[in-house]
Design a protein around this motif. Structure first.
Motif, short mmCIF file in Angstrom:
data_model
loop_
_atom_site.label_atom_id
_atom_site.label_comp_id
_atom_site.label_asym_id
_atom_site.label_seq_id
_atom_site.Cartn_x
_atom_site.Cartn_y
_atom_site.Cartn_z
N GLY A 325 -9.01 19.47 3.96
CA GLY A 325 -8.90 18.70 5.21
C GLY A 325 -8.17 17.38 5.06
O GLY A 325 -8.47 16.42 5.78
N HIS A 326 -7.14 17.34 4.23
CA HIS A 326 -6.43 16.07 4.01
C HIS A 326 -5.48 15.70 5.15
O HIS A 326 -4.86 14.64 5.13
N TYR A 327 -5.31 16.60 6.10
CA TYR A 327 -4.55 16.35 7.33
C TYR A 327 -3.17 15.75 7.06
O TYR A 327 -2.35 16.36 6.41
N ARG A 328 -2.89 14.51 7.49
CA ARG A 328 -1.55 13.92 7.34
C ARG A 328 -1.35 13.27 5.98
O ARG A 328 -0.28 12.72 5.70
N ASN A 329 -2.39 13.29 5.13
CA ASN A 329 -2.34 12.43 3.95
C ASN A 329 -2.54 13.15 2.62
O ASN A 329 -2.94 12.53 1.64
N GLY A 330 -2.22 14.43 2.59
CA GLY A 330 -2.46 15.20 1.36
C GLY A 330 -1.65 14.71 0.17
O GLY A 330 -2.16 14.64 -0.95
N ILE A 331 -0.39 14.38 0.39
CA ILE A 331 0.44 13.93 -0.74
C ILE A 331 -0.11 12.59 -1.24
O ILE A 331 -0.30 12.39 -2.43
N LEU A 332 -0.37 11.69 -0.30
CA LEU A 332 -0.93 10.38 -0.67
C LEU A 332 -2.23 10.54 -1.45
O LEU A 332 -2.45 9.87 -2.46
N LEU A 333 -3.11 11.41 -0.96
CA LEU A 333 -4.48 11.45 -1.51
C LEU A 333 -4.63 12.35 -2.74
O LEU A 333 -5.74 12.46 -3.28
N ALA A 334 -3.55 12.96 -3.20
CA ALA A 334 -3.69 13.88 -4.34
C ALA A 334 -4.27 13.21 -5.58
O ALA A 334 -5.24 13.72 -6.17
N PRO A 335 -3.77 12.04 -6.02
CA PRO A 335 -4.32 11.47 -7.27
C PRO A 335 -5.79 11.07 -7.15
O PRO A 335 -6.57 11.34 -8.07
N ILE A 336 -6.18 10.46 -6.05
CA ILE A 336 -7.58 10.02 -5.95
C ILE A 336 -8.50 11.24 -5.77
O ILE A 336 -9.60 11.28 -6.32
N THR A 337 -8.03 12.25 -5.04
CA THR A 337 -8.84 13.47 -4.90
C THR A 337 -9.06 14.09 -6.27
O THR A 337 -10.19 14.47 -6.62
N ALA A 338 -7.97 14.20 -7.04
CA ALA A 338 -8.10 14.83 -8.37
C ALA A 338 -9.09 14.05 -9.23
O ALA A 338 -9.95 14.62 -9.90
#
Ligand code: GLY
Length: 369
Positions: A325-338
């Motif tokens: 559910g990262h919506y518009r921000n998947g690329i941005l949030l990849a490092p913190i999600t990982a």
């Protein structure tokens, strides 16, 4: 769980691969199940790292975005070191022109991350060639970009392979066999697959696999242009983020333009209205583009949740973790999600920020009697 246990990641998109790399670097055994690598939302986006330009209000989501943006340079260096591949990371800043002066020209300024208001004269000086209707705008010098479509997804896939992640391409999870507390197996088009722990990263398709995870698609159409050979240097050296339009220049002269926001389910393809909206919006904000040669059109599906925030962390099942559910921000949030999900899965460490993104917010607990 032990690092020697098998972790199965359901979904081989940008989030799934980022997690695979992180878990593998921390010593885990990881398998990624990918139905079709080309379908993943990571191939679709423009790669803006834009927690400020997206004007995410102060709160947990902005904090997540800012923390991820702060991790980016090091994360990219690590990937580039492992693979020897470029990712197109560019700390170029984002300019957000407006057609109407906002009521007040002050915006939340996170520490060390200014948002600078430019009046009409200043913005046209900052970026020559803007449309005559532009009356001012914001400059976000800390926002950045990465070339997700051509480079980052490739670098993540290569890093995963080089580190020894098992990537099973063409494996579609058709159903998740479970009892009330545990995932028992994944039923796939290649037979049953089991692991010790599972992580769901299936993007816009996640909601089809588990009813407790309300994720659905929101379509985006996009296109690219190329700076003509007659230009001696790049006319744009920063992202332009307008009203319902963004223009992302790459260092080699490609210009990515996005994106529509459409609630049309999984309906594939381009539409005249979508393409016209993008072209008109782009030419209005930066008219010089009207003569640039068109390179390509494409579309894809953002993974969207009812409150537009991701679902991260534990799930109703002991051996399933969620990163969807990262919506518009998947690329941005990849490092913190990982990072946060790897810590949660391997070390049972729950960053306080994760509580704001818990699946339970869509599933209120029954009242205690
Ligand atoms: N990140 C911008 C978009 O989803 O269109």
């Amino acid at each position: 769980m032990n690092a020697s246990d098998d972790i199965i990641i359901i979904g081989g998109g940008l989030i799934g691969l980022s997690l695979a790399v992180e878990l593998k670097l921390r010593g885990a055994h990881v398998t990624v199940l990918s139905r079709n690598f080309q379908e993943a939302a990571g191939h679709v986006a423009a790669g803006m790292l834009a927690p400020q330009a997206e004007v995410i209000p102060p709160g947990p989501m902005l904090e997540l975005g800012l923390r991820s943006r702060a991790l980016y340079r090091e994360w990219i260096s690590k990937l580039e070191e492992i693979t020897g591949l470029d990712t197109g990371y560019w700390h170029c800043g984002i300019l957000a022109p407006v057609y109407e002066i906002p009521d007040h020209t002050e915006l939340y300024q996170p520490p060390n991350s200014p948002a600078i208001w430019l009046d009409q004269q200043a913005i046209h000086k900052h970026q020559p060639g803007l449309g005559v209707e532009v009356v001012g705008g914001w400059w976000f010098p800390q926002d950045a970009q990465v070339d997700n479509r051509r480079y980052l997804v490739k670098a993540l896939q290569t890093a995963s392979q080089q580190l020894g992640v098992q990537i099973l391409e063409g494996v579609e999870v058709e159903a998740i066999a479970r009892n009330s507390k545990t995932i028992e197996a994944l039923q796939t088009n290649q037979g049953a697959i089991t692991g010790s722990h599972y992580i769901l990263t299936a993007g816009a398709w996640s909601g089809q696999l588990l009813p407790q995870v309300p994720v659905y698609p929101r379509k985006g159409q996009m296109l690219s242009l190329k700076v003509p050979e007659s230009f001696e240097s790049l006319p744009l050296k920063q992202v332009l983020f307008g009203t319902e339009i963004y223009i992302v220049p790459r260092r080699d002269g490609l210009i990515v333009i996005g994106a529509t926001l459409e609630d049309v389910g999984f309906s594939v393809g381009l539409t005249p209205d979508g393409v016209q909206t993008l072209l008109a919006g782009a030419i209005r904000i930066y008219p010089v583009l009207r003569d640039f040669p068109i390179q390509e059109f494409w579309w894809g599906f953002r993974p969207t949740t009812p409150d537009l925030l991701p679902i991260l962390g534990t799930s109703p099942f002991d051996n399933l973790t969620l990163a969807v559910g990262h919506y518009r921000n998947g690329i941005l949030l990849a490092p913190i999600t990982a990072k946060l999900i790897a810590e949660s899965v391997l070390d049972q460490k729950s960053d306080p920020l994760l509580e704001y993104f818990a699946w339970e917010r869509f599933s209120p607990a029954p009242l205690q009697r």
